[in-house]
Every structure is written in structure tokens, then in C-alpha cells.
Design an enzyme around this catalytic site. Structure first.
Site, mmCIF file in Angstrom:
data_model
loop_
_atom_site.group_PDB
_atom_site.id
_atom_site.type_symbol
_atom_site.label_atom_id
_atom_site.label_comp_id
_atom_site.label_asym_id
_atom_site.label_seq_id
_atom_site.Cartn_x
_atom_site.Cartn_y
_atom_site.Cartn_z
ATOM 1 N N PHE A 99 -1.714 -12.285 0.926
ATOM 2 C CA PHE A 99 -1.022 -12.738 0.010
ATOM 3 C C PHE A 99 0.366 -13.491 0.443
ATOM 4 O O PHE A 99 0.593 -14.795 0.450
ATOM 5 C CB PHE A 99 -1.048 -11.941 -1.239
ATOM 6 C CG PHE A 99 0.042 -12.466 -2.474
ATOM 7 C CD1 PHE A 99 -0.051 -13.733 -2.920
ATOM 8 C CD2 PHE A 99 0.744 -11.339 -3.043
ATOM 9 C CE1 PHE A 99 0.852 -14.184 -3.842
ATOM 10 C CE2 PHE A 99 1.603 -11.781 -3.770
ATOM 11 C CZ PHE A 99 1.666 -13.158 -4.511
ATOM 12 N N ASP A 116 -7.182 -4.984 14.761
ATOM 13 C CA ASP A 116 -6.471 -4.131 14.370
ATOM 14 C C ASP A 116 -5.025 -3.753 15.098
ATOM 15 O O ASP A 116 -5.097 -3.327 16.208
ATOM 16 C CB ASP A 116 -7.146 -2.673 14.494
ATOM 17 C CG ASP A 116 -6.703 -1.425 13.604
ATOM 18 O OD1 ASP A 116 -5.422 -1.517 13.280
ATOM 19 O OD2 ASP A 116 -7.280 -0.559 13.488
ATOM 20 N N LEU A 169 4.242 -7.890 8.147
ATOM 21 C CA LEU A 169 3.814 -7.951 6.933
ATOM 22 C C LEU A 169 2.723 -7.020 6.697
ATOM 23 O O LEU A 169 2.233 -6.524 5.562
ATOM 24 C CB LEU A 169 3.627 -9.147 6.232
ATOM 25 C CG LEU A 169 4.661 -10.136 6.367
ATOM 26 C CD1 LEU A 169 4.318 -11.739 6.333
ATOM 27 C CD2 LEU A 169 5.276 -10.113 4.819
ATOM 28 N N TYR A 215 2.955 5.306 -1.380
ATOM 29 C CA TYR A 215 3.246 3.997 -0.493
ATOM 30 C C TYR A 215 4.714 3.846 0.001
ATOM 31 O O TYR A 215 4.918 3.171 0.994
ATOM 32 C CB TYR A 215 2.767 3.104 -1.693
ATOM 33 C CG TYR A 215 3.271 1.574 -1.347
ATOM 34 C CD1 TYR A 215 2.594 0.932 -0.311
ATOM 35 C CD2 TYR A 215 4.178 0.895 -2.085
ATOM 36 C CE1 TYR A 215 2.975 -0.418 -0.170
ATOM 37 C CE2 TYR A 215 4.697 -0.374 -1.678
ATOM 38 C CZ TYR A 215 4.133 -0.856 -0.818
ATOM 39 O OH TYR A 215 4.522 -2.334 -0.621
ATOM 40 N N VAL A 255 0.301 -8.233 -12.209
ATOM 41 C CA VAL A 255 0.477 -8.126 -13.572
ATOM 42 C C VAL A 255 0.315 -9.596 -14.228
ATOM 43 O O VAL A 255 -0.317 -9.841 -15.217
ATOM 44 C CB VAL A 255 1.812 -7.585 -14.310
ATOM 45 C CG1 VAL A 255 3.164 -8.221 -13.829
ATOM 46 C CG2 VAL A 255 1.730 -7.580 -16.021
ATOM 47 N N ILE A 302 0.690 -5.163 -24.510
ATOM 48 C CA ILE A 302 1.899 -4.478 -24.067
ATOM 49 C C ILE A 302 2.062 -3.243 -24.434
ATOM 50 O O ILE A 302 2.065 -2.921 -25.790
ATOM 51 C CB ILE A 302 2.772 -5.399 -24.356
ATOM 52 C CG1 ILE A 302 2.832 -7.112 -23.679
ATOM 53 C CG2 ILE A 302 4.539 -4.957 -24.062
ATOM 54 C CD1 ILE A 302 4.019 -7.922 -24.312
ATOM 55 N N GLY A 343 8.623 8.039 -20.326
ATOM 56 C CA GLY A 343 9.059 7.934 -18.790
ATOM 57 C C GLY A 343 8.727 6.537 -18.394
ATOM 58 O O GLY A 343 8.895 6.360 -16.857
HETATM 59 N N1 LIG Z 1 2.535 -7.815 -2.939
HETATM 60 C C1 LIG Z 1 3.640 -6.952 -3.520
HETATM 61 O O1 LIG Z 1 3.631 -6.563 -4.601
HETATM 62 C C2 LIG Z 1 4.354 -6.592 -2.485
HETATM 63 C C3 LIG Z 1 5.985 -6.206 -2.930
HETATM 64 C C4 LIG Z 1 6.715 -5.717 -2.089
HETATM 65 C C5 LIG Z 1 6.547 -5.464 -0.616
HETATM 66 N N2 LIG Z 1 5.450 -6.119 -0.042
HETATM 67 C C6 LIG Z 1 4.859 -5.969 1.246
HETATM 68 O O2 LIG Z 1 4.754 -6.946 1.903
HETATM 69 C C7 LIG Z 1 3.578 -6.939 2.664
HETATM 70 C C8 LIG Z 1 2.682 -8.065 2.273
HETATM 71 O O3 LIG Z 1 1.633 -7.609 1.321
HETATM 72 P P1 LIG Z 1 0.572 -8.548 0.430
HETATM 73 O O4 LIG Z 1 0.948 -8.454 -0.916
HETATM 74 O O5 LIG Z 1 0.828 -9.908 1.200
HETATM 75 O O6 LIG Z 1 -0.546 -7.712 0.934
HETATM 76 P P2 LIG Z 1 -2.040 -8.070 1.382
HETATM 77 O O7 LIG Z 1 -2.908 -7.060 1.383
HETATM 78 O O8 LIG Z 1 -2.239 -9.522 0.562
HETATM 79 O O9 LIG Z 1 -2.115 -8.389 2.871
HETATM 80 C C9 LIG Z 1 -1.957 -7.541 3.929
HETATM 81 C C10 LIG Z 1 -2.719 -8.090 5.107
HETATM 82 O O10 LIG Z 1 -2.775 -7.073 5.999
HETATM 83 C C11 LIG Z 1 -3.725 -7.061 6.670
HETATM 84 N N3 LIG Z 1 -4.088 -5.688 7.502
HETATM 85 C C12 LIG Z 1 -4.184 -4.461 6.944
HETATM 86 N N4 LIG Z 1 -4.529 -3.524 7.932
HETATM 87 C C13 LIG Z 1 -4.369 -4.196 8.929
HETATM 88 C C14 LIG Z 1 -4.322 -3.680 10.376
HETATM 89 N N5 LIG Z 1 -4.897 -2.308 10.537
HETATM 90 N N6 LIG Z 1 -4.628 -4.738 11.449
HETATM 91 C C15 LIG Z 1 -4.347 -5.956 11.174
HETATM 92 N N7 LIG Z 1 -4.068 -6.449 9.764
HETATM 93 C C16 LIG Z 1 -4.242 -5.326 8.825
HETATM 94 C C17 LIG Z 1 -4.890 -7.446 5.641
HETATM 95 O O11 LIG Z 1 -5.941 -7.774 6.358
HETATM 96 C C18 LIG Z 1 -4.315 -8.356 4.916
HETATM 97 O O12 LIG Z 1 -4.579 -9.675 5.207
HETATM 98 C C19 LIG Z 1 3.300 -5.480 2.742
HETATM 99 O O13 LIG Z 1 3.940 -4.996 3.965
HETATM 100 C C20 LIG Z 1 3.877 -4.824 1.687
HETATM 101 O O14 LIG Z 1 4.257 -3.661 1.654
HETATM 102 C C21 LIG Z 1 4.331 -6.438 -1.104
#
Ligand SMILES: NC(=O)c1ccc[n+]([C@@H]2O[C@H](COP(=O)([O-])OP(=O)(O)OC[C@H]3O[C@@H](n4cnc5c(N)ncnc54)[C@H](O)[C@@H]3O)[C@@H](O)[C@H]2O)c1
Length: 327
Positions: free
Chosen positions: A11, A49, A69, A139, A179, A195, A262
Site C-alpha cells: 500500500f 524474502d 517498509l 505489532y 476505516v 459509529i 476504554g
Molecule cells: N498501513 C498502516 O496503517 C500503517 C501505519 C503506520 C505505519 N505503517 C508501516 O508502514 C509500512 C508499510 O505498511 P503497508 O500498509 O504499506 O503494508 P502492506 O502490507 O501493504 O505492505 C507490506 C509489503 O511488505 C511485503 N513483505 C512482507 N513480508 C515480506 C518479506 N518477508 N520479504 C519481503 N517483503 C515482504 C508484502 O508482500 C507487502 O507488499 C510497514 O512497516 C508498517 O508497519 C503502516
């Protein structure tokens, strides 16, 4: 400049890839899967991976920086499989840090979350210098661990880092459980938006293309060894999300049901440092971001685009609890 984007098929990562290209920076995606958001061959891609040392070294070879990411980012998945979350989010981050040290990569950008502030995110404003408490969710624990490992690699080995704490992203390519996406799906299906409580609980939402631009901006020299909150300019309440979605999609009822004890009211996370030091601020108003998300969903589904309509209140019953999916 060449930048490895782990999770570049996801994403946020797919938008980071686009924003890097827009800034004339060459991205390389490193992901388990090919990006569904880019045409094959358009972006240099390594599939594999990140927990595998040799694969990680090969992916990182020839890059000037890494934007890390990739993670198990869906908290429901983390709850179901904490072992995998530990493997990818914590040990996987360590594999990449080690690879970056070995290859003497210029910058390690680590994607974290404002959820590291946890309950500290009460009515008082928190910023990057606010102390972090112990996390309540596994998480969040993995994300804090990633921050700590990253920081320690700078102290021990001189690997330059930037830690980014993201607000709650919304927009095209979003997971359907988030959401804004869930309200949109209900509204498009003509179902009521429900809501829990008065709907004043709020979050620092940030439009995903703005967020991705902030990530790209964080590669500047001034951001070396700094932590930044990349958040929307104001808190958006659940009530306001429901009303905006209804205004954009169509005239569905908004219903209030009893709140949960809460419920976190939502904190006040400052984005001032990113504005001051990176010159980055989100520019997309919430209603416009929602409209762009709705346009994307309807385009993807082959549905006709919906025009903005005026709103009225209604009544019905259904339950929407999205707290956990938004971490
Ligand atoms: N989406 C949110 O609400 C949010 C909010 C704050 C922070 N984040 C952080 O932002 C980052 C990206 O989040 P996102 O929402 O785009 O997640 P997402 O799930 O859309 O994307 C994560 C990507 O990582 C890849 N991935 C997972 N395991 C892997 C592995 N072992 N090797 C290689 N690739 C791998 C997945 O295939 C996926 O394409 C994350 O670190 C997340 O913790 C997300």
C-alpha cells in the site's frame, strides 16, 4: 541515486516508488510479490524474502539508500501469527541492517508508526522527543524493536538512519479493512455507516500520496539520524470520516451505537519537526483524499464514478469496529 524500497509492492511502498520516480530518484522494489500497481518491467524489482541474508544482500547491492517498509503491517495478522511478525518485523529488519552495514549503504530509512506513542497520545501534544511507554500490542512492540535496532546500529557502526513514524494512511491501494475503506465499501453498497459511541474518537489520518512524498523527502542530508512524525495536519474524528464518506458516495444513514469502554480518544501528535526540517506537510484535504480513494475503488471495480452529493441523517443498525486494523 538508487533506493531500495522493501515492501514496494504494498500500500504505502507502491506510492513511495511513484514519489521517488517523480523526484528523479531510481527505486528498486524488494518484495515477496510483484507490484500489482506497476506495469511489469517499469520498476527494477527483486522478488524474495528479506529475512534471507543472501537475498537481502543481492537486493541491496548497488543502492545508495534503503527505505524499509516491508512488514507484517496488518495487526489482525500479527495477532494471529506473532511468530511470523517477529521474524519479518524484527529479525528481518536486523537482516537488512546487517546487509546495509556490510555494503556501507548511505542511509537506512525505517518505517514506524505513531502507535509507538500508545496511551501517551492523550490530549497533550506528543512529539519525537516524548518518551515511549511499553507497548500494549505485539505489532507495536515489533515496530519499537525495529526503531531500537536501527538506532543502535547508528551508535555502534555509524550506519546513518532516519526513523519515520507514520500517521494512519488512507487513499488508493489501501487495505479494504481500514476505516475509510470499510466505510466507503458500506456506502457504495447502500448500507448504513455505524459509529460506536459519539464518534469523537479521532486519529491523525494522512493521505497516502502525501505520506509517500514525506518518505521521499526524508532522504535529504539534514534528516540523517533524525526521527520524524509524518502525520496529517489535524485529527479526524470517526464521525467526520463517516460524514465525508456519505457526502462523497451517497446518502446512506449514519447510526450511533453504544461506545466501548476504554476507547482511546485519539492523541495529538505533532508533525512540526517534519515541516521545519524536511519542508514537508501534507497538502490533501481529507474530503479530497476520500474522493480520490472512492474514484480509485470504483475504477478498479469497473463501477461508474460517484459525484459528490449533499447529506442528511438517517437510521439503521450495523457495527463497525476498525480500531485494530488501523495500527
Ligand atoms: N498501513 C498502516 O496503517 C500503517 C501505519 C503506520 C505505519 N505503517 C508501516 O508502514 C509500512 C508499510 O505498511 P503497508 O500498509 O504499506 O503494508 P502492506 O502490507 O501493504 O505492505 C507490506 C509489503 O511488505 C511485503 N513483505 C512482507 N513480508 C515480506 C518479506 N518477508 N520479504 C519481503 N517483503 C515482504 C508484502 O508482500 C507487502 O507488499 C510497514 O512497516 C508498517 O508497519 C503502516
Amino acid at each position: 541515486m538508487k533506493v531500495l524500497v522493501t515492501g514496494g509492492a504494498g500500500f504505502i511502498g507502491s506510492h513511495v516508488v511513484d514519489r521517488l520516480q517523480a523526484r528523479g530518484i531510481e527505486p528498486r522494489i524488494f518484495d515477496l510479490v510483484p507490484s500489482p500497481h506497476h506495469r511489469e518491467g517499469d520498476v527494477d524489482t527483486v522478488l524474495g524474502d528479506l529475512c534471507d541474508r543472501e537475498t537481502a544482500l543481492a537486493a541491496l547491492a548497488g543502492c545508495d539508500a534503503i527505505v524499509h517498509l516491508a512488514a507484517l503491517a496488518d495487526v489482525d495478522q500479527v495477532t494471529k501469527d506473532p511468530e511470523l511478525a517477529d521474524r519479518v518485523n524484527v529479525r528481518g529488519t536486523h537482516v537488512l541492517l546487517e546487509a546495509a552495514r556490510e555494503l556501507e549503504i548511505g542511509r537506512f530509512v525505517y518505517a514506524s508508526t505513531i502507535w509507538v506513542y500508545g496511551d501517551a497520545a492523550g490530549p497533550e501534544a506528543v512529539d519525537e522527543d516524548s518518551p515511549l511507554g511499553l507497548p500494549k500490542h505485539f505489532y507495536t512492540a515489533t515496530k519499537i524493536a525495529g526503531e531500537m535496532y536501527t538506532f543502535a546500529y547508528t551508535e555502534l557502526y555509524g550506519l546513518e538512519h532516519t526513523i519515520l513514524r507514520f500517521g494512519i494512511p488512507y487513499g488508493p491501494r489501501s487495505r479494504p479493512t481500514a476505516v475509510v475503506a470499510a466505510f466507503t465499501a458500506k456506502a457504495l453498497a447502500g448500507q448504513p455507516l455505524t459509529i460506536a459511541g459519539d464518534g469523537t474518537q479521532s486519529r491523525r489520518f494522512v493521505y497516502v500520496e502525501d505520506l509517500a512524498d514525506g518518505v521521499a523527502a526524508s532522504l535529504v542530508p539534514a534528516a540523517a539520524n533524525r526521527v520524524y512524525n509524518l502525520v496529517g495536519r489535524e485529527n479526524t474524528s470517526v464521525r467526520s470520516i463517516a460524514r465525508t464518506v456519505r457526502d462523497v458516495v451517497g446518502d446512506v444513514p449514519i447510526v450511533h451505537i453504544e461506545g466501548r469502554a476504554g476507547d482511546l480518544k485519539g492523541g495529538n501528535v505533532s508533525g512540526e519537526r517534519a515541516a521545519r526540517e524536511l519542508g514537508w506537510q501534507p497538502t490533501t484535504p481529507f474530503a479530497e483524499g476520500v474522493q480520490r480513494y472512492v474514484d480509485w475503488v470504483t475504477d478498479e471495480a469497473g463501477m461508474p464514478r460517484v459525484a459528490t452529493v449533499s447529506s442528511t441523517d438517517g437510521s439503521a443498525a450495523a457495527v463497525l469496529r476498525q480500531e485494530s486494523a488501523e495500527l
